[in-house]
Design an enzyme around this catalytic site. Sequence first.
Site, PDB file in Angstrom:
ATOM      1  CG  ASP A  96      -2.288   0.442   0.994  1.00 27.01           C
ATOM      2  OD1 ASP A  96      -2.441   1.561   0.484  1.00 27.01           O
ATOM      3  OD2 ASP A  96      -3.222  -0.322   1.292  1.00 27.01           O
ATOM      4  CG  ASP A 192      -4.647   5.629   0.828  1.00 26.47           C
ATOM      5  OD1 ASP A 192      -5.474   4.733   1.027  1.00 26.47           O
ATOM      6  OD2 ASP A 192      -4.645   6.722   1.447  1.00 26.47           O
ATOM      7  CD  GLU A 249      -8.833   4.467  -1.895  1.00 26.22           C
ATOM      8  OE1 GLU A 249      -9.797   4.179  -1.175  1.00 26.22           O
ATOM      9  OE2 GLU A 249      -7.890   5.190  -1.499  1.00 26.22           O
ATOM     10  CG  HIS A 322      -9.127  -1.182   4.193  1.00 24.98           C
ATOM     11  ND1 HIS A 322      -8.799  -1.231   2.850  1.00 24.98           N
ATOM     12  CD2 HIS A 322      -8.777   0.056   4.615  1.00 24.98           C
ATOM     13  CE1 HIS A 322      -8.273  -0.071   2.486  1.00 24.98           C
ATOM     14  NE2 HIS A 322      -8.252   0.728   3.531  1.00 24.98           N
ATOM     15  CG  ASP A 323     -11.554   2.141   3.192  1.00 20.46           C
ATOM     16  OD1 ASP A 323     -11.116   2.113   4.352  1.00 20.46           O
ATOM     17  OD2 ASP A 323     -10.888   2.540   2.210  1.00 20.46           O
TER      18      ASP A 323
HETATM   19  C1  GLC Z   1      -8.110   5.394   1.670  1.00 22.96           C
HETATM   20  C2  GLC Z   1      -7.990   4.168   2.541  1.00 22.96           C
HETATM   21  C3  GLC Z   1      -8.679   4.434   3.832  1.00 22.96           C
HETATM   22  C4  GLC Z   1      -7.989   5.601   4.511  1.00 22.96           C
HETATM   23  C5  GLC Z   1      -7.937   6.819   3.598  1.00 22.96           C
HETATM   24  C6  GLC Z   1      -6.923   7.806   4.095  1.00 22.96           C
HETATM   25  O1  GLC Z   1      -9.410   5.648   1.294  1.00 22.96           O
HETATM   26  O2  GLC Z   1      -8.487   3.060   1.875  1.00 22.96           O
HETATM   27  O3  GLC Z   1      -8.687   3.328   4.682  1.00 22.96           O
HETATM   28  O4  GLC Z   1      -8.666   5.940   5.675  1.00 22.96           O
HETATM   29  O5  GLC Z   1      -7.530   6.493   2.280  1.00 22.96           O
HETATM   30  O6  GLC Z   1      -5.632   7.281   3.972  1.00 22.96           O
END
Ligand code: GLC
Length: 541
Positions: A96, A192, A249, A322-323
Amino acid sequence: MTWWQNSVVYQVYPRSFADSNGDGVGDIGGIRAHLDHIASLGADVIWLSPVYPSPQDDNGYDISDYQDIDPVFGTLAEFDLLLAEVHERGMKLVMDLVVNHTSDEHPWFVESRSSKDSPKREWYLWRPEPTNWQSVFSGSAWELDEATGEYYLHLFSRKQPDLNWENPALRQEIYRMMRWWLDRGVDGFRMDVINLISKGELVDGPPIPGTPYGDGSASFVNGPRVHEYLQEMHSEVFAGRPALLTVGEMPGVPLEEARLFTDPARREVDMVFQFEHVCLDQGPGGKFDTHPLRLTDLKKSLGRWQTGLADVGWNSLYWNNHDQPRVVSRFGDDSPEFRRDSATCLATLLHLHRGTPYVYQGEELGMANSPFASVSDFRDIESLNYYSFALGSGASPETVLKGLCAAGRDNARTPMQWSSEPHAGFSSVPPWIGVNPDYLEWNASAQYGDTWSVFSHYQRLIRLRRELPVVSLGDFTMLLPEDERVYAFERSLGDARLVVMCNVSGEAVGVSSAGALVLGNMPDPEDGVLRAWEARVHWAV
Ligand code: GLC
């Protein structure tokens, strides 16, 4: 074809995967002990959520050192062992990469905040006055720092200050760090919120009803230099290396932008995580204001992405991470009667699309949302902040709790259910977040070797992708676009044509006959009928 085009990625969220040292928190030792679970599922790649040193304000997405391992998870030496063991099993490991922001405890930020003349002042976004932006985790996106009397931007928690990508020295430092991981042997990065790194003008956004804040997203979602930065990253980090996997992402990424991000000729990223289909059950009040999904909305959305990234670019396919709340509870039916059937039906639907499927730990067991009873059961900063802000603006605790139970991220973060042993075999002590009490029945041990278990069905789906090029590469055509119960489509490659039919409802429906059965989620299929939550893949006649 590139190797990741017929691969399946398995996401490990280390805190919640397996605890090897009895402190109630998952760790690298726990992952190493369970690598055969992932290998036997058939996954090709592991995406590891952050394991770097971190104050854990956002469970590791707040990094204080990019080139080490947090002691709660292990050591660099143990990480190297993990990497070697993943490679020994013929799998790859993707890290990540969290570079939109750091932790406020990262030495860069400590130096940046120390004075207005600090050489690292420009590595973050400092202003004498804040804009009206709301943070993703509630409240203002700006924090006043007493030392210099200026505000710094944090799109997420106040312990996650945003980096200033305009600064070339910072960018070079990030590229250097990425090369260091690749030299160590990792096989790529999941990036991320990478489409938030380029900030445009820092100006007030339109007011968000019911809050004192504004929506600043026009200033930072797919900002003006984001493509330039990703191209620069590609040439500085990835060029000349064997094919890696890069996935960005990208909350709020429109299809047209995703085509640019994933066009191989542009050398940016291999694929993106888009969010359209996981926002379809949200009402005007945002993510915690949920309503049931309309199947035709899902078809419109996924179908548009399938078509939009057919001639150029590539899709990543996911229900969970995980979100996100657990898909069997969200779009399926987690009642005892339909839990297995709906979990395997939704899996079939997704895995037969064109793209790279991602499986989030526990999804392959049909793990469900947790029956959280009060706010004290939650751990996630997003949920806890939202709770206090919503109550502060007059919402009732019952309504807010209902929203958190449906959509809260902790649903994904309860411990992995390995067995019916105490604490679900996750740990020898009570874990950092409560185990879902359904683990006595729903666990990995109970599913191995059971032909009709959710786990066995995921194994078959993953194998099918490897065996049939039409699954990974075939064209996609949506069938029955107006049907609210049956999600059906065709995949074709040369003479090979597959028909996929999924009954996304709790009642039987009639369907037209198709050719030989390739795969189904239930024994004894009957021609012309799909039972409740039945999913079948046939050769076309
Ligand atoms: C992304 C991650 C999430 C995190 C956010 C800030 O969306 O998947 O878990 O809280 O970024 O890093």
